[in-house]
Write an enzyme that holds these catalytic residues in place. Structure first.
Site, short mmCIF file in Angstrom:
data_model
loop_
_atom_site.label_atom_id
_atom_site.label_comp_id
_atom_site.label_asym_id
_atom_site.label_seq_id
_atom_site.Cartn_x
_atom_site.Cartn_y
_atom_site.Cartn_z
N ASN A 111 -2.01 -26.75 111.36
CA ASN A 111 -1.17 -25.60 111.07
C ASN A 111 0.25 -25.70 111.61
OD1 ASN A 111 -4.19 -24.38 111.39
ND2 ASN A 111 -3.04 -23.32 109.79
N VAL A 122 5.26 -23.38 112.92
CA VAL A 122 3.87 -22.92 112.83
C VAL A 122 3.64 -22.25 111.48
CG1 VAL A 122 2.10 -21.44 113.84
CG2 VAL A 122 3.78 -22.58 115.32
N CYS A 123 2.56 -22.64 110.82
CA CYS A 123 2.18 -22.04 109.55
C CYS A 123 0.88 -21.27 109.79
CB CYS A 123 1.97 -23.12 108.49
SG CYS A 123 1.47 -22.48 106.87
N VAL A 124 1.01 -19.96 109.94
CA VAL A 124 -0.15 -19.10 110.20
C VAL A 124 0.09 -17.78 109.48
CG1 VAL A 124 0.85 -18.16 112.33
CG2 VAL A 124 -1.64 -18.20 112.05
N HIS A 128 3.63 -15.26 107.77
CA HIS A 128 3.99 -15.40 106.36
C HIS A 128 4.62 -14.12 105.84
CE1 HIS A 128 0.87 -18.85 105.79
NE2 HIS A 128 1.95 -19.23 106.44
#
Length: 204
Positions: A111, A122-124, A128
Protein backbone atom coordinates in the site's frame (compact mmCIF):
# COMPACT_ATOMS: atom_id res chain seq x y z
CA UNK A 1 4.09 1.08 24.10
CA UNK A 2 5.01 4.41 25.78
CA UNK A 3 3.62 7.57 24.27
CA UNK A 4 5.84 8.90 21.51
CA UNK A 5 7.48 12.26 22.21
CA UNK A 6 5.83 15.33 20.77
CA UNK A 7 7.97 17.70 18.71
CA UNK A 8 5.38 20.49 18.74
CA UNK A 9 7.23 22.88 21.03
CA UNK A 10 10.56 22.86 19.26
CA UNK A 11 11.97 19.80 21.02
CA UNK A 12 14.75 18.05 19.20
CA UNK A 13 13.45 15.66 16.57
CA UNK A 14 15.12 12.90 14.56
CA UNK A 15 13.16 14.23 11.60
CA UNK A 16 14.97 16.39 9.05
CA UNK A 17 13.03 19.44 7.92
CA UNK A 18 12.18 20.00 4.26
CA UNK A 19 10.96 22.87 2.12
CA UNK A 20 7.72 24.64 3.04
CA UNK A 21 4.70 24.17 0.80
CA UNK A 22 2.56 26.87 -0.75
CA UNK A 23 -1.08 27.71 -1.14
CA UNK A 24 -2.59 26.79 -4.49
CA UNK A 25 -3.17 29.78 -6.78
CA UNK A 26 -6.82 30.75 -6.91
CA UNK A 27 -7.75 29.16 -3.58
CA UNK A 28 -10.30 31.38 -1.77
CA UNK A 29 -8.84 33.11 1.29
CA UNK A 30 -11.80 31.93 3.39
CA UNK A 31 -11.10 28.28 2.55
CA UNK A 32 -7.41 28.65 3.38
CA UNK A 33 -8.23 30.45 6.64
CA UNK A 34 -10.71 27.75 7.70
CA UNK A 35 -8.17 25.04 6.86
CA UNK A 36 -5.51 26.82 8.92
CA UNK A 37 -7.78 27.15 11.94
CA UNK A 38 -8.77 23.48 11.86
CA UNK A 39 -5.19 22.25 11.46
CA UNK A 40 -3.88 24.49 14.24
CA UNK A 41 -6.57 23.16 16.56
CA UNK A 42 -5.67 19.55 15.69
CA UNK A 43 -2.00 20.35 16.26
CA UNK A 44 -2.78 21.85 19.65
CA UNK A 45 -4.96 18.87 20.60
CA UNK A 46 -2.14 16.44 19.77
CA UNK A 47 0.23 18.57 21.82
CA UNK A 48 -2.07 18.55 24.84
CA UNK A 49 -3.17 14.93 24.49
CA UNK A 50 -0.35 12.87 22.89
CA UNK A 51 -1.38 9.60 21.23
CA UNK A 52 0.65 6.42 21.63
CA UNK A 53 2.55 5.37 18.55
CA UNK A 54 3.32 8.61 16.75
CA UNK A 55 4.51 12.21 17.06
CA UNK A 56 3.44 15.12 14.89
CA UNK A 57 4.65 18.65 14.31
CA UNK A 58 5.25 21.18 11.57
CA UNK A 59 8.04 20.88 9.02
CA UNK A 60 8.19 24.69 9.03
CA UNK A 61 6.54 26.90 11.66
CA UNK A 62 5.26 29.21 8.93
CA UNK A 63 3.56 26.46 6.90
CA UNK A 64 0.57 24.78 8.52
CA UNK A 65 -0.04 22.67 5.39
CA UNK A 66 2.98 20.38 5.81
CA UNK A 67 3.47 18.25 8.90
CA UNK A 68 6.30 16.01 9.96
CA UNK A 69 5.30 12.64 11.36
CA UNK A 70 7.30 10.02 13.24
CA UNK A 71 5.63 6.63 13.65
CA UNK A 72 7.01 4.20 16.19
CA UNK A 73 6.80 0.69 14.75
CA UNK A 74 3.90 -1.19 16.38
CA UNK A 75 4.91 -3.92 18.84
CA UNK A 76 4.55 -7.55 17.75
CA UNK A 77 4.55 -6.61 14.06
CA UNK A 78 7.14 -6.65 11.28
CA UNK A 79 7.74 -2.95 12.04
CA UNK A 80 8.50 -3.37 15.74
CA UNK A 81 11.39 -1.10 16.70
CA UNK A 82 11.12 1.00 13.54
CA UNK A 83 11.19 4.80 13.63
CA UNK A 84 9.39 5.77 10.45
CA UNK A 85 9.57 9.32 9.15
CA UNK A 86 6.76 10.70 7.03
CA UNK A 87 5.00 13.89 6.01
CA UNK A 88 1.34 14.85 5.80
CA UNK A 89 0.67 17.41 3.07
CA UNK A 90 -2.70 19.12 3.30
CA UNK A 91 -4.62 20.84 0.50
CA UNK A 92 -5.99 24.33 1.26
CA UNK A 93 -9.45 22.72 0.90
CA UNK A 94 -8.87 20.48 3.95
CA UNK A 95 -10.98 19.01 5.57
CA UNK A 96 -13.20 18.78 2.49
CA UNK A 97 -10.35 17.05 0.66
CA UNK A 98 -7.85 14.61 2.20
CA UNK A 99 -4.15 15.12 2.84
CA UNK A 100 -1.41 13.04 1.26
CA UNK A 101 0.84 10.97 3.47
CA UNK A 102 4.35 10.34 2.19
CA UNK A 103 6.92 8.15 3.92
CA UNK A 104 10.45 9.52 3.79
CA UNK A 105 11.76 6.32 5.36
CA UNK A 106 12.20 3.59 2.77
CA UNK A 107 9.16 1.32 2.76
CA UNK A 108 8.32 -2.05 1.24
CA UNK A 109 4.57 -2.50 1.51
CA UNK A 110 1.80 -3.20 -1.04
CA UNK A 111 0.00 0.00 0.00
CA UNK A 112 3.00 2.33 -0.34
CA UNK A 113 4.31 3.44 -3.75
CA UNK A 114 8.00 2.60 -4.19
CA UNK A 115 8.91 4.39 -7.43
CA UNK A 116 8.21 7.47 -9.51
CA UNK A 117 6.62 10.76 -8.49
CA UNK A 118 4.50 8.99 -5.87
CA UNK A 119 7.38 7.23 -4.14
CA UNK A 120 6.58 6.83 -0.46
CA UNK A 121 2.94 7.90 -0.82
CA UNK A 122 0.45 5.85 1.16
CA UNK A 123 -2.49 4.40 -0.76
CA UNK A 124 -5.26 3.65 1.74
CA UNK A 125 -9.03 4.15 1.57
CA UNK A 126 -9.21 6.89 4.20
CA UNK A 127 -6.90 9.09 2.08
CA UNK A 128 -8.79 8.61 -1.19
CA UNK A 129 -10.93 11.41 -2.63
CA UNK A 130 -14.46 11.49 -1.17
CA UNK A 131 -17.35 9.87 -3.01
CA UNK A 132 -17.86 6.60 -4.83
CA UNK A 133 -14.93 4.58 -6.15
CA UNK A 134 -15.16 4.42 -9.94
CA UNK A 135 -13.51 0.98 -9.87
CA UNK A 136 -15.88 -0.40 -7.27
CA UNK A 137 -13.21 -1.47 -4.76
CA UNK A 138 -14.38 0.83 -1.95
CA UNK A 139 -17.63 2.12 -0.54
CA UNK A 140 -17.96 5.89 -0.17
CA UNK A 141 -18.00 5.43 3.61
CA UNK A 142 -14.51 3.89 3.52
CA UNK A 143 -13.04 6.88 1.72
CA UNK A 144 -12.21 10.36 2.98
CA UNK A 145 -14.84 12.14 5.05
CA UNK A 146 -14.47 15.67 6.51
CA UNK A 147 -14.92 14.25 10.03
CA UNK A 148 -11.52 12.54 9.78
CA UNK A 149 -8.59 14.11 11.59
CA UNK A 150 -4.81 13.77 11.63
CA UNK A 151 -5.23 11.35 14.53
CA UNK A 152 -7.71 9.12 12.69
CA UNK A 153 -5.51 9.11 9.57
CA UNK A 154 -2.41 8.07 11.49
CA UNK A 155 -4.25 5.42 13.49
CA UNK A 156 -5.48 3.97 10.18
CA UNK A 157 -1.95 3.92 8.77
CA UNK A 158 -0.58 2.29 11.93
CA UNK A 159 -3.37 -0.30 11.67
CA UNK A 160 -2.33 -0.89 8.06
CA UNK A 161 1.25 -1.58 9.14
CA UNK A 162 0.03 -3.86 11.93
CA UNK A 163 -1.73 -6.34 9.66
CA UNK A 164 -0.24 -9.84 9.77
CA UNK A 165 -0.74 -10.11 6.00
CA UNK A 166 -1.14 -6.90 3.95
CA UNK A 167 -4.27 -6.25 1.91
CA UNK A 168 -3.45 -7.11 -1.68
CA UNK A 169 -6.48 -5.55 -3.38
CA UNK A 170 -5.42 -2.89 -5.90
CA UNK A 171 -1.82 -2.57 -4.63
CA UNK A 172 0.25 0.58 -5.05
CA UNK A 173 3.44 -1.52 -5.02
CA UNK A 174 2.74 -4.46 -7.34
CA UNK A 175 6.16 -6.04 -6.72
CA UNK A 176 5.66 -6.05 -2.95
CA UNK A 177 2.19 -7.57 -3.38
CA UNK A 178 3.63 -10.26 -5.66
CA UNK A 179 6.30 -11.08 -3.08
CA UNK A 180 3.65 -11.38 -0.36
CA UNK A 181 1.80 -13.91 -2.50
CA UNK A 182 4.77 -15.90 -3.76
CA UNK A 183 7.49 -15.63 -1.10
CA UNK A 184 6.09 -14.28 2.16
CA UNK A 185 9.21 -15.20 4.23
CA UNK A 186 11.33 -13.07 1.87
CA UNK A 187 8.84 -10.20 2.17
CA UNK A 188 8.97 -10.33 5.97
CA UNK A 189 12.76 -10.42 5.97
CA UNK A 190 12.97 -7.31 3.76
CA UNK A 191 10.44 -5.36 5.86
CA UNK A 192 12.28 -6.20 9.09
CA UNK A 193 15.59 -5.13 7.54
CA UNK A 194 14.12 -1.77 6.49
CA UNK A 195 12.57 -1.36 9.94
CA UNK A 196 15.99 -1.82 11.58
CA UNK A 197 17.53 0.62 9.11
CA UNK A 198 14.90 3.26 9.89
CA UNK A 199 15.81 3.08 13.58
CA UNK A 200 19.51 3.30 12.81
CA UNK A 201 19.02 6.29 10.51
CA UNK A 202 16.59 8.17 12.77
CA UNK A 203 19.31 9.89 14.80
CA UNK A 204 22.06 10.10 12.14
Amino acid sequence: MPAARSFLNGASSPYSTSRPGSTKPGTPISATSNCSLILRKQLLDLQKYPVDGFSAGLVDDDNILEWQIVIMGPADTLYEGAILKARLIFPPEYPILPPKMIFDSEMWHPNVYSTGDKKGEVCVSILHQPGDDEWGYEDAGERWLPVHTVESVLISVISLLSQDVPDLNSPANVDAAKEVREDFPSYKKKVKRLARRSAEEAYD
